[in-house]
Design an enzyme around this catalytic site. Sequence first.
Site: not given
Ligand SMILES: NC(=O)c1ccc[n+]([C@@H]2O[C@H](COP(=O)([O-])OP(=O)(O)OC[C@H]3O[C@@H](n4cnc5c(N)ncnc54)[C@H](OP(=O)(O)O)[C@@H]3O)[C@@H](O)[C@H]2O)c1
Length: 314
Positions: A229, A277
Amino acid sequence: MSLLIAVSGWDEAPWIERFRALLPEHRIVTLGEPFDRREVHYVAAWKPPHGALAGLPNLAAIFSLGAGVDHLLNDPRLPDVPIARVVDADLTQRMSEYIMLHCLMHLRQQRLYDHQQREKIWQPDYSQAAARDIRIGIMGMGVMGQDAALKLNQLGFNVAGWSRTPKNFDNIQSFSGSEQLDVFLARTDILICLLPLTDATRGMINRPLLQKLARNGRLSGPILINAARGGVHVEADIISCLQDGTLKAATLDVFEVEPLPSDSPLWTMANVTLTPHNAAMSDPDFVAAQIVQNILRLEAGEDLLHQVDRGVGY
Ligand SMILES: NC(=O)c1ccc[n+]([C@@H]2O[C@H](COP(=O)([O-])OP(=O)(O)OC[C@H]3O[C@@H](n4cnc5c(N)ncnc54)[C@H](OP(=O)(O)O)[C@@H]3O)[C@@H](O)[C@H]2O)c1
């Protein structure tokens, strides 16, 4: 019982079609038409206008049509009901494709060779680094970060991850918490951001953080890839770091303001690769099916899958 599709910025037609086919017993309604707000039990949403989901007295759950939920949680009038997000193999695979493409592109200096081709320059780099020479650091080791880490590791890269809580994977070094961030950054040549946008991560990728990246790597300067993001980074800092060599290059899929304004210097910087994006787009065929499965679980009295922890914001 109705499912309200509340989408802005995307074509809602394929979502309406899929949900109507998969939920024939439910009424599928949209924000653009009159509907009975008391009948709405579920919402499937992508960037709904603020306040649009308020005043639905029988709402049982909100389903994000994407993996992120910042587009919901930033609505001050969001109803206090469970929120589920997308965790989908198709979406995860698409993100890993994007991450592998851009890591390999930077490793193999493809932008340089694109330029040389345009200028008809025949100039190979005889000191080409190998994947094993490159230390990749992934911020955010959730569903997407873990999949990308494993695939980059298979390509031969030296991969580490940083997250809130520690992880345990063969061949992938795990760092966690603010106390281990600096040591993670100091061993990183290519920094990949796959963090959710939350109160804790907003503006985290800024100049002080980028200055801590490794400067002794084989790519002659650190590289940033942000496919999470735009709110997680500070664009003015990225631009100045790209200009003064603190960063060698960047791949950016997400921006503070989208679409990226036409006067942003990022559009024309030679060391920037931009995409609009679309690193991983939600496919209605896969995502609608998963949401329907989750609705049927709720109606059978089972727990919601992929529920968001509103306290931490993801
Ligand atoms: N550009 C695009 O087209 C696109 C598409 C899809 C998603 N995205 C983005 O990708 C992001 C990640 O997706 P996901 O499914 O992998 O999410 P997820 O499974 O919720 O993983 C989030 C990761 O971030 C870590 N995290 C969160 N807050 C943190 C902090 N304050 N300090 C350190 N680590 C932190 C979490 O730690 P823990 O493992 O310890 O909980 C987890 O490892 C989404 O939220 C979205 O914004 C972008």
